[in-house]
Write an enzyme that holds these catalytic residues in place. Structure first.
Site, PDB file in Angstrom:
ATOM      1  CE  LYS A  13      -2.291   3.573   1.865  1.00 46.33           C
ATOM      2  NZ  LYS A  13      -1.843   4.688   2.743  1.00 46.33           N
ATOM      3  CG  ASP A  66      -3.694   2.504   5.479  1.00 50.83           C
ATOM      4  OD1 ASP A  66      -2.614   2.171   4.950  1.00 50.83           O
ATOM      5  OD2 ASP A  66      -3.886   3.620   5.978  1.00 50.83           O
ATOM      6  CE  LYS A  74      -0.103   4.306   7.264  1.00 54.60           C
ATOM      7  NZ  LYS A  74      -1.136   4.754   6.388  1.00 54.60           N
ATOM      8  N   GLY A  94      -4.495  11.066  -0.478  1.00 54.05           N
ATOM      9  CA  GLY A  94      -5.266  12.054   0.280  1.00 54.05           C
ATOM     10  C   GLY A  94      -4.878  13.491   0.019  1.00 54.05           C
ATOM     11  N   GLY A 152       0.496   8.899   1.060  1.00 54.86           N
ATOM     12  CA  GLY A 152       1.225   9.982   1.713  1.00 54.86           C
ATOM     13  C   GLY A 152       2.058  10.802   0.745  1.00 54.86           C
TER      14      GLY A 152
END
Length: 263
Positions: free
Chosen positions: A16, A167, A222, A51, A19
């Site tokens: 994954k 996540d 997470k 995001g 960020g």
């Protein structure tokens, strides 16, 4: 069993990514170069969020952003923008950078081939709770040497687009292919109250950190994803930073990296 004992050539590696990594092509390229090395030994599946890009797009279109417990509130009217950012711009970027490293990348949403199915988290709006459903498409691609690249967009039973926490999406994909899950993050792993890396964590220790407020927001999501997957697969999950791509190689050589999470 520890994460350091379970790798074999047939176990898919589910990574994954999210960020700041997705806004730094040099860092992304360095990581994907290592992924390309690993792809000669393991089937690879990539799952990404985005995001920061979504925040930027929403602001451009005049929307505000709200999060509850680390998850984005996604009203229906925002979904075209959220999907455009994640399944469009970010997914295309991921596929193109992966292709540069020689990976045969295929961009997909979580609903492709009915891979995952979704309940709707009404509290958060058009947000999907993903569950493993049908591995046919994924296994077909992996068996042919392709690298699926999933954006964290799903769909409801009536076809409405859903935003899915990346996540949790990666956890569901990992359970679908019985894979090894590595959640890559902006920090080296899960940190204690003093900001030091916790090398191993089980459910009880994790709950204590949540109760004391050390783990919250996005990192708690997470942790929830990792614990759920560890329990479902009876296999440890790793939360690690993306800043040192060679750590991935160490991990697959049975060396301890990041935070190893078990039931």
């Amino acid at each position: 069993m520890s994460a350091q004992t379970q790798h074999n050539a047939k176990t898919p590696l589910v990574l994954k990514m999210g960020g700041r990594l997705l806004q730094d092509n040099n860092a992304l390229d360095a990581l994907l170069k290592v992924v390309a090395q690993l792809s000669s030994q393991y089937p690879i599946v990539l799952v990404h969020g985005g995001g920061d890009q979504v925040d930027s797009w929403l602001a451009t279109f005049g929307f505000s952003t709200q999060k509850i417990d680390g998850q984005r509130v996604s009203p229906n009217e925002q979904m075209p923008v959220i999907a455009g950012a994640l399944a469009g711009a970010v997914n295309c970027l991921m596929v193109s950078r992966a292709q540069l490293q020689g990976l045969k990348a295929v961009g997909l949403t979580l609903a492709a081939g009915q891979s995952l199915k979704f309940d709707v988290n009404e509290k958060l709006g058009a947000v999907g709770i993903a569950k493993a459903n049908d591995a046919t498409l994924l296994n077909t691609l992996l068996n042919q040497g392709f690298v699926p690249v999933f954006s964290s967009i799903g769909q409801s039973d009536n076809g409405d687009l859903l935003n899915v926490n990346a996540d949790l999406a990666a956890a569901a994909i990992c359970q679908l292919v019985q894979g090894q899950l590595v959640l890559l993050t902006d920090v080296p792993g899960i940190l204690d109250a003093d900001g030091k890396l916790i090398s191993a964590l089980d459910g009880n220790a994790a709950q204590a950190l949540v109760d004391s407020g050390v783990i919250k927001g996005g990192m708690k999501v997470k942790l929830d994803a990792a614990l759920e997957t560890a329990a479902a697969l009876r296999r440890s999950i790793v939360v690690a930073g993306w800043q040192q791509p060679e750590d991935l190689l160490k991990l697959m050589q049975q060396q301890a990296v990041g935070t190893c999470i078990s039931e």
